[in-house]
Design a protein around this motif. Structure first.
Motif, short mmCIF file in Angstrom:
data_model
loop_
_atom_site.label_atom_id
_atom_site.label_comp_id
_atom_site.label_asym_id
_atom_site.label_seq_id
_atom_site.Cartn_x
_atom_site.Cartn_y
_atom_site.Cartn_z
N ASP A 206 44.21 66.24 7.89
CA ASP A 206 44.46 66.69 9.26
C ASP A 206 43.16 66.84 10.05
OD1 ASP A 206 47.16 66.78 8.72
OD2 ASP A 206 47.20 68.95 8.32
N LEU A 207 42.12 67.31 9.40
CA LEU A 207 40.85 67.53 10.09
C LEU A 207 40.08 66.24 10.31
CD1 LEU A 207 38.72 69.53 11.22
CD2 LEU A 207 37.82 69.73 8.88
N MET A 208 39.98 65.41 9.26
CA MET A 208 39.05 64.29 9.28
C MET A 208 39.65 62.98 9.79
SD MET A 208 36.36 65.82 8.51
CE MET A 208 35.41 64.31 8.70
N ALA A 209 40.93 62.74 9.58
CA ALA A 209 41.50 61.44 9.98
C ALA A 209 41.31 61.16 11.48
CB ALA A 209 42.97 61.37 9.59
N PRO A 210 41.61 62.11 12.38
CA PRO A 210 41.41 61.81 13.81
C PRO A 210 39.94 61.56 14.15
CG PRO A 210 42.83 63.73 13.52
CD PRO A 210 42.23 63.44 12.18
N LEU A 211 39.03 62.20 13.43
CA LEU A 211 37.62 62.04 13.72
C LEU A 211 37.05 60.74 13.16
CD1 LEU A 211 36.47 65.70 12.92
CD2 LEU A 211 36.99 64.71 15.15
N LEU A 212 37.59 60.30 12.02
CA LEU A 212 37.07 59.10 11.38
C LEU A 212 37.68 57.81 11.93
CD1 LEU A 212 36.96 60.27 7.65
CD2 LEU A 212 35.01 59.84 9.15
N THR A 213 38.88 57.90 12.47
CA THR A 213 39.55 56.68 12.95
C THR A 213 38.70 55.88 13.94
OG1 THR A 213 41.75 57.63 12.56
CG2 THR A 213 41.60 55.79 14.12
N PRO A 214 38.05 56.50 14.92
CA PRO A 214 37.24 55.69 15.84
C PRO A 214 36.08 54.99 15.15
CG PRO A 214 37.72 57.83 16.80
CD PRO A 214 38.14 57.91 15.36
N THR A 215 35.58 55.52 14.03
CA THR A 215 34.43 54.89 13.37
C THR A 215 34.81 53.60 12.68
OG1 THR A 215 34.66 55.99 11.21
CG2 THR A 215 33.52 57.21 12.95
N ILE A 216 36.10 53.42 12.37
CA ILE A 216 36.52 52.21 11.65
C ILE A 216 36.34 50.97 12.52
CG2 ILE A 216 38.43 51.11 10.44
CD1 ILE A 216 37.25 53.59 9.08
N GLY A 217 36.32 51.16 13.82
CA GLY A 217 36.13 50.02 14.72
C GLY A 217 34.68 49.72 15.05
N VAL A 218 33.76 50.51 14.50
CA VAL A 218 32.34 50.29 14.79
C VAL A 218 31.88 49.00 14.14
CG1 VAL A 218 30.02 51.19 14.39
CG2 VAL A 218 31.84 52.74 15.09
N ARG A 219 31.06 48.25 14.85
CA ARG A 219 30.51 47.01 14.32
C ARG A 219 28.99 47.02 14.44
NH1 ARG A 219 34.06 43.04 13.21
NH2 ARG A 219 36.20 43.29 13.96
N ALA A 220 28.37 46.21 13.59
CA ALA A 220 26.91 46.09 13.64
C ALA A 220 26.50 45.46 14.95
CB ALA A 220 26.40 45.27 12.46
N SER A 221 25.45 45.95 15.55
CA SER A 221 24.98 45.41 16.82
C SER A 221 24.12 44.16 16.60
CB SER A 221 24.18 46.48 17.56
OG SER A 221 23.09 46.91 16.78
N ASP B 50 23.09 43.99 3.93
CA ASP B 50 22.99 42.56 3.66
C ASP B 50 24.35 41.94 3.38
OD1 ASP B 50 20.23 42.56 3.95
OD2 ASP B 50 19.89 43.07 1.84
N ARG B 51 25.20 42.65 2.66
CA ARG B 51 26.46 42.07 2.23
C ARG B 51 27.55 42.15 3.30
NH1 ARG B 51 27.90 43.74 -3.88
NH2 ARG B 51 29.67 42.42 -3.27
N ASP B 52 27.55 43.26 4.06
CA ASP B 52 28.57 43.43 5.11
C ASP B 52 28.00 44.37 6.18
OD1 ASP B 52 30.75 43.96 6.72
OD2 ASP B 52 32.17 44.07 5.06
N PRO B 53 27.27 43.83 7.15
CA PRO B 53 26.65 44.69 8.16
C PRO B 53 27.64 45.57 8.91
CG PRO B 53 25.76 42.45 8.25
CD PRO B 53 26.93 42.41 7.32
N ASP B 54 28.85 45.06 9.15
CA ASP B 54 29.84 45.88 9.85
C ASP B 54 30.23 47.09 9.01
OD1 ASP B 54 29.83 44.23 12.04
OD2 ASP B 54 31.63 43.12 11.46
N ALA B 55 30.39 46.90 7.70
CA ALA B 55 30.71 48.02 6.82
C ALA B 55 29.58 49.04 6.83
CB ALA B 55 30.97 47.52 5.41
N ALA B 56 28.35 48.57 6.83
CA ALA B 56 27.20 49.47 6.89
C ALA B 56 27.21 50.27 8.19
CB ALA B 56 25.90 48.69 6.77
N ALA B 57 27.57 49.63 9.28
CA ALA B 57 27.65 50.33 10.57
C ALA B 57 28.77 51.36 10.55
CB ALA B 57 27.86 49.32 11.70
N ARG B 58 29.92 50.98 9.96
CA ARG B 58 31.03 51.94 9.85
C ARG B 58 30.61 53.16 9.04
NH1 ARG B 58 34.18 47.10 9.20
NH2 ARG B 58 34.06 47.26 6.91
N LEU B 59 29.93 52.92 7.92
CA LEU B 59 29.53 54.03 7.06
C LEU B 59 28.55 54.95 7.77
CD1 LEU B 59 29.72 55.36 4.28
CD2 LEU B 59 27.82 53.91 3.53
N ALA B 60 27.61 54.38 8.49
CA ALA B 60 26.64 55.21 9.21
C ALA B 60 27.35 56.08 10.25
CB ALA B 60 25.59 54.32 9.88
#
Length: 417
Positions: A402-417, A335-345
């Motif tokens: 080293d392990l997680m940063a490359p994997l998480l970086t693409p998720t930061i651009g995810v937006r709510a559909s 409700d407060r930030d759908p894009d943040a919710a999508a990033r977290l998922a």
């Protein structure tokens, strides 16, 4: 998202082994060290020993106020086992000095190291068998379970929650305490081999050092909000009653050196907040205040309730909780930030996949709070370098970055559909 470089998720673990009960320490039960002369002998013996030193500590947190250590156990090759009474001998710094440079082997080190430091015992290096077991993906990580899985020996744990402030300590308890350090070093050797084989030795080394050097936790903001059952208290006036009863209980428990839960249970605090009694008879009529000890201090508790009831509105606690820089609960994100919710998922999915691939619990790959902060307030621009910097600033270890940063970086651009 695929994870490259992790071991196969369906690798079979070590074969099951028959468990043989361990009932007696190899060298018998040593006498409790409670004099300066006996401590000096222990210091000399352990200083002349070889290899790592197994260390454990017993507390009485369910009985006494705070997390004070009431027994220190050590074992080292060439020195045997020592059981030290830190009440009689509060300064054990001489023993710490004799072990400079020696690796300490503990199980759940983060629980014991703060109390040991109060006695002057500070490790130069640490190996945590519980944390090692977690990094190896073992299903059960309690000491008895790890000993059984690695050595095939059964370690009884029936005295783990007794009142270790008791003096003199019963023989059965001392037997249990000696056995707790009997096998830590052999377990350490097996786990170290497994960590190396799994490519996780450096991960473990960084985690152990982080435990060893961790700063004391900051005092909790409004610690009374951790009262069990507080979710049932929904208005500010009743929250004020909880706060006043908690603070009164804490002061009484500290003065008497008794665990707060034994002075007044949480469920009694919540019951009083819900009922809002105006008199002592009304208070003791509550079933939660029917106990002899609780009734004896009924005037104390009613006085706390009266103070809360008399507070002006402006001094009542917030029903929303204390101010914090932490993100809101994830359930509110949609409700407060759908894009943040999508990033977290998306980020949680990546962590879950990586956890399975490397056979490491998700919370050991990255602290959940840090993951939430990253997704709620992502860096700008959200590139790999910025994500790495955010993880480092949040306390992630180099292996996690080293392990997680490359994997998480693409998720930061995810937006709510």
């Amino acid at each position: 998202m695929d994870v490259v470089g992790g071991p196969a998720a369906d690798d079979e673990g070590p074969a099951a082994v028959e468990v043989v009960p361990l009932t007696e320490p190899a060298d018998g039960i040593p006498p409790v060290v409670d004099t300066a002369e006996a401590l000096a002998e222990v210091v000399e013996a352990f200083g002349n020993g070889t290899g790592p030193v197994a260390v454990d500590a017993e507390r009485a947190s369910g009985y006494r106020y705070g997390q004070r250590t009431y027994l220190v156990q050590l074992r080292r090759e060439g020195a045997g086992t020592a059981l030290i009474d830190p009440v009689a001998l509060p300064d054990l710094s001489a023993l710490s000095e004799a072990l400079v440079g020696v690796e300490w082997v503990l199980h759940a080190a983060s629980q014991d190291l703060p109390g040991l430091a109060e006695q002057g015992l500070r490790a130069s290096r640490v190996f945590d068998t519980e944390l090692a077991a977690r990094l190896l993906g073992m299903e059960r990580v309690g000491l008895a379970a790890v000993v059984a899985e690695t050595l095939g020996l059964g370690l009884a744990k029936e005295h783990s929650a007794v009142d270790w402030s008791t003096r003199p300590l019963p023989l059965e308890w001392l037997r249990y305490a000696a056995l707790d350090v009997e096998l830590l070093v052999p377990v350490r050797e097996i786990l170290a081999e497994r960590l190396a084989a799994a490519g996780k030795a450096e991960w473990a080394a960084q985690e152990f050092e982080a435990e060893r050097t961790a700063a004391p936790p900051a005092p909790r903001v409004e610690p009374w909000r951790r009262v069990s059952g507080l979710h049932a208290v929904r208005d500010a006036r009743r929250l004020a009653v909880v706060r006043e009863l908690w603070e009164t209980r804490d002061a009484n428990a500290r003065q008497r050196d008794i665990s707060p839960g034994r002075v007044l249970p949480d469920h009694a605090i919540v019951a009083a907040a819900q009922a809002l009694p105006r008199t002592v008879p009304q208070l003791v009529a509550l079933p939660q205040f029917a106990g002899k000890g609780t009734r004896r201090r009924a005037t104390l508790w009613q006085s706390a309730i009266d103070r809360a009831l008399a507070l002006p509105e402006r001094e009542l606690p917030s029903v929303r909780g204390p101010r914090s820089d932490a993100p809101p609960p994830p359930r509110a994100w949609a409700d407060r930030d759908p894009d943040a919710a999508a990033r977290l998922a998306a980020a949680r999915a990546v962590v879950a996949t990586t956890s399975q691939a490397w056979n490491v619990p998700a919370e050991n790959l990255l602290q959940p709070d840090l993951l939430r902060r990253l997704c709620w307030s992502p860096p700008v621009p959200a590139d790999l370098e910025a994500v790495r910097a955010a993880l480092v600033a949040g306390g992630a270890r180099p292996w996690q970055v080293d392990l997680m940063a490359p994997l998480l970086t693409p998720t930061i651009g995810v937006r709510a559909s």
